[in-house]
Each structure stands twice: as C-alpha cells, then as structure tokens.
Design a protein around this motif. Structure first.
Motif, PDB file in Angstrom:
ATOM      1  N   VAL A   5       0.848  -1.190   0.000  1.00 30.99           N
ATOM      2  CA  VAL A   5       0.000   0.000   0.000  1.00 30.99           C
ATOM      3  C   VAL A   5       0.882   1.238   0.000  1.00 30.99           C
ATOM      4  N   GLU A   6       0.683   2.085  -1.030  1.00 33.95           N
ATOM      5  CA  GLU A   6       1.408   3.361  -1.090  1.00 33.95           C
ATOM      6  C   GLU A   6       0.580   4.458  -0.437  1.00 33.95           C
ATOM      7  N   SER A   7       1.263   5.469   0.051  1.00 35.75           N
ATOM      8  CA  SER A   7       0.594   6.639   0.602  1.00 35.75           C
ATOM      9  C   SER A   7       1.529   7.838   0.488  1.00 35.75           C
ATOM     10  N   ARG A  19       6.992  13.035   0.462  1.00 42.12           N
ATOM     11  CA  ARG A  19       7.552  11.731   0.823  1.00 42.12           C
ATOM     12  C   ARG A  19       6.468  10.676   0.674  1.00 42.12           C
ATOM     13  N   LEU A  20       6.740   9.699  -0.173  1.00 45.79           N
ATOM     14  CA  LEU A  20       5.841   8.573  -0.366  1.00 45.79           C
ATOM     15  C   LEU A  20       6.279   7.404   0.500  1.00 45.79           C
ATOM     16  N   SER A  21       5.297   6.632   0.939  1.00 43.17           N
ATOM     17  CA  SER A  21       5.575   5.417   1.703  1.00 43.17           C
ATOM     18  C   SER A  21       4.981   4.221   0.980  1.00 43.17           C
ATOM     19  N   CYS A  22       5.618   3.079   1.171  1.00 45.63           N
ATOM     20  CA  CYS A  22       5.138   1.815   0.603  1.00 45.63           C
ATOM     21  C   CYS A  22       5.261   0.766   1.695  1.00 45.63           C
ATOM     22  N   TYR A  93       2.549   7.106  -8.943  1.00 43.57           N
ATOM     23  CA  TYR A  93       3.742   6.428  -8.443  1.00 43.57           C
ATOM     24  C   TYR A  93       3.334   5.082  -7.847  1.00 43.57           C
ATOM     25  N   TYR A  94       4.034   4.050  -8.296  1.00 41.13           N
ATOM     26  CA  TYR A  94       3.738   2.686  -7.875  1.00 41.13           C
ATOM     27  C   TYR A  94       4.931   2.083  -7.137  1.00 41.13           C
ATOM     28  N   CYS A  95       4.615   1.294  -6.139  1.00 36.95           N
ATOM     29  CA  CYS A  95       5.630   0.522  -5.444  1.00 36.95           C
ATOM     30  C   CYS A  95       5.568  -0.923  -5.945  1.00 36.95           C
ATOM     31  N   ASN A  96       6.729  -1.533  -6.058  1.00 39.18           N
ATOM     32  CA  ASN A  96       6.843  -2.917  -6.508  1.00 39.18           C
ATOM     33  C   ASN A  96       7.904  -3.599  -5.655  1.00 39.18           C
ATOM     34  N   ALA A  97       7.640  -4.833  -5.249  1.00 46.36           N
ATOM     35  CA  ALA A  97       8.603  -5.502  -4.366  1.00 46.36           C
ATOM     36  C   ALA A  97       8.605  -7.003  -4.580  1.00 46.36           C
ATOM     37  N   ASP A  98       9.764  -7.601  -4.296  1.00 48.53           N
ATOM     38  CA  ASP A  98       9.915  -9.062  -4.312  1.00 48.53           C
ATOM     39  C   ASP A  98       9.745  -9.539  -2.876  1.00 48.53           C
ATOM     40  N   ILE A  99       8.650 -10.260  -2.631  1.00 54.18           N
ATOM     41  CA  ILE A  99       8.273 -10.614  -1.263  1.00 54.18           C
ATOM     42  C   ILE A  99       8.070 -12.120  -1.138  1.00 54.18           C
ATOM     43  N   ALA A 100       8.578 -12.670  -0.041  1.00 55.73           N
ATOM     44  CA  ALA A 100       8.348 -14.075   0.275  1.00 55.73           C
ATOM     45  C   ALA A 100       7.387 -14.160   1.451  1.00 55.73           C
ATOM     46  N   GLN A 101       6.471 -15.106   1.354  1.00 54.74           N
ATOM     47  CA  GLN A 101       5.523 -15.341   2.437  1.00 54.74           C
ATOM     48  C   GLN A 101       5.974 -16.511   3.305  1.00 54.74           C
ATOM     49  N   TYR A 102       5.422 -16.558   4.502  1.00 54.43           N
ATOM     50  CA  TYR A 102       5.718 -17.672   5.408  1.00 54.43           C
ATOM     51  C   TYR A 102       5.192 -19.004   4.878  1.00 54.43           C
ATOM     52  N   SER A 103       4.215 -18.944   3.969  1.00 56.16           N
ATOM     53  CA  SER A 103       3.578 -20.179   3.500  1.00 56.16           C
ATOM     54  C   SER A 103       4.549 -21.076   2.741  1.00 56.16           C
ATOM     55  N   ASP A 104       5.445 -20.456   1.905  1.00 55.70           N
ATOM     56  CA  ASP A 104       6.349 -21.289   1.128  1.00 55.70           C
ATOM     57  C   ASP A 104       7.745 -20.693   0.936  1.00 55.70           C
ATOM     58  N   TYR A 105       7.982 -19.481   1.468  1.00 56.84           N
ATOM     59  CA  TYR A 105       9.298 -18.826   1.417  1.00 56.84           C
ATOM     60  C   TYR A 105       9.781 -18.550  -0.014  1.00 56.84           C
ATOM     61  N   ARG A 106       8.881 -18.547  -0.986  1.00 54.75           N
ATOM     62  CA  ARG A 106       9.249 -18.241  -2.366  1.00 54.75           C
ATOM     63  C   ARG A 106       9.010 -16.755  -2.636  1.00 54.75           C
ATOM     64  N   ARG A 108       7.957 -13.621  -4.708  1.00 54.07           N
ATOM     65  CA  ARG A 108       7.051 -13.271  -5.790  1.00 54.07           C
ATOM     66  C   ARG A 108       6.991 -11.754  -5.940  1.00 54.07           C
ATOM     67  N   ASP A 109       6.496 -11.335  -7.096  1.00 53.22           N
ATOM     68  CA  ASP A 109       6.428  -9.920  -7.450  1.00 53.22           C
ATOM     69  C   ASP A 109       5.069  -9.344  -7.030  1.00 53.22           C
ATOM     70  N   TYR A 110       5.085  -8.250  -6.276  1.00 50.55           N
ATOM     71  CA  TYR A 110       3.850  -7.607  -5.825  1.00 50.55           C
ATOM     72  C   TYR A 110       3.865  -6.130  -6.208  1.00 50.55           C
ATOM     73  N   TRP A 111       2.663  -5.615  -6.479  1.00 51.01           N
ATOM     74  CA  TRP A 111       2.485  -4.205  -6.843  1.00 51.01           C
ATOM     75  C   TRP A 111       1.486  -3.548  -5.908  1.00 51.01           C
ATOM     76  N   GLY A 112       1.738  -2.264  -5.629  1.00 47.64           N
ATOM     77  CA  GLY A 112       0.753  -1.467  -4.934  1.00 47.64           C
ATOM     78  C   GLY A 112      -0.255  -0.880  -5.917  1.00 47.64           C
ATOM     79  N   GLN A 113      -1.229  -0.154  -5.383  1.00 48.97           N
ATOM     80  CA  GLN A 113      -2.313   0.383  -6.213  1.00 48.97           C
ATOM     81  C   GLN A 113      -1.950   1.727  -6.842  1.00 48.97           C
ATOM     82  N   GLY A 114      -0.873   2.338  -6.376  1.00 50.03           N
ATOM     83  CA  GLY A 114      -0.439   3.620  -6.919  1.00 50.03           C
ATOM     84  C   GLY A 114      -0.958   4.801  -6.121  1.00 50.03           C
ATOM     85  N   THR A 115      -0.188   5.878  -6.153  1.00 48.64           N
ATOM     86  CA  THR A 115      -0.596   7.120  -5.505  1.00 48.64           C
ATOM     87  C   THR A 115      -0.265   8.283  -6.441  1.00 48.64           C
ATOM     88  N   GLN A 116      -1.184   9.221  -6.563  1.00 48.04           N
ATOM     89  CA  GLN A 116      -1.037  10.312  -7.522  1.00 48.04           C
ATOM     90  C   GLN A 116      -0.149  11.414  -6.953  1.00 48.04           C
TER      91      GLN A 116
END
Length: 121
Positions: A5-7, A19-22, A93-106, A108-116
């Motif tokens: 989530v961006e803000s 200053r944007l946050s993600c 402006y969009y945030c994008n990150a490579d994130i691993a979850q506890y479910s499988d530690y793999r 994956r690529d995630y995107w935020g919804q963007g902030t104007q």
C-alpha cells in the motif's frame, strides 16, 4: 496474503517536496528489492529507482540528486523522498517488491495500487 500500500501523494508546487511510503502487510517472511515506478500522463511506466535489502540504491538519471529511496526493514516499508519537484515528475507512483511469504518462502512480485503526485503551480 500480502498487500503493498502506497501513501503520501498529493498536489505540490514546483520546487516542493513530498515523501511517499510503501508498506507491505500480511504474512511477510522477507523482502528483497523494493522499487518505485511512475507513469506520467500519456506515458509508459518508468522505473524511478530501487533499493536492495542491504540499502544499496540506484535511480534513473532524471531524478538523481533530487529523489532518495530508503527502507525500514523492521516495518517492511520503503520510502521515496522527492525534493525539488518539477512538473514533469507528475504521475501515478507505484511501489513494486519481491516478497516471500511464510507459507512457502518463495519470492514473488507484488504491486501497490499507486498514488497520484501532481506538481503544479
């Protein structure tokens, strides 16, 4: 599940700062690269810069010296400090990150919804 989530977007005058946050939330095990993209009116999506897990950063030439990316790994959050803003910085402006979850530690690529961000007098 993981969410990004961006803000912090808004309207600012030329020369101003924002200053944007993600923030990543959910079952986050770890985060590698965190990136900021932007898409101006009638333009394609452009990589603004990124930050690695060790704090290494890089930026597109048009923002070097004006924008700074940082992160707080304890909060799973990245920041984009934008100074000396110009009208051509206007866009979503969009945030994008490579994130691993506890479910499988793999990772994956995630995107935020963007902030104007609008830079205008």
């Amino acid at each position: 599940q993981v969410q990004l989530v961006e803000s912090g977007g808004g309207l600012v005058q030329p020369g101003g700062s924002l200053r944007l946050s993600c923030a990543a939330s959910g079952t986050v095990f770890g985060i590698n690269l965190m990136r900021w993209y932007r898409q101006g009116p009638g333009k394609g999506r452009e990589l603004v810069g990124y930050i690695e897990s060790d704090g290494t950063t890089d930026y597109v030439d048009s923002v070097k010296g004006r924008f700074t990316i940082s992160r707080d790994n304890a909060k799973n959050t990245a920041y984009l400090q934008m100074n000396s803003l110009k009208p051509e910085d206007t866009g979503v402006y969009y945030c994008n990150a490579d994130i691993a979850q506890y479910s499988d530690y793999r990772f994956r690529d995630y995107w935020g919804q963007g902030t104007q961000v609008t830079v205008s007098s």
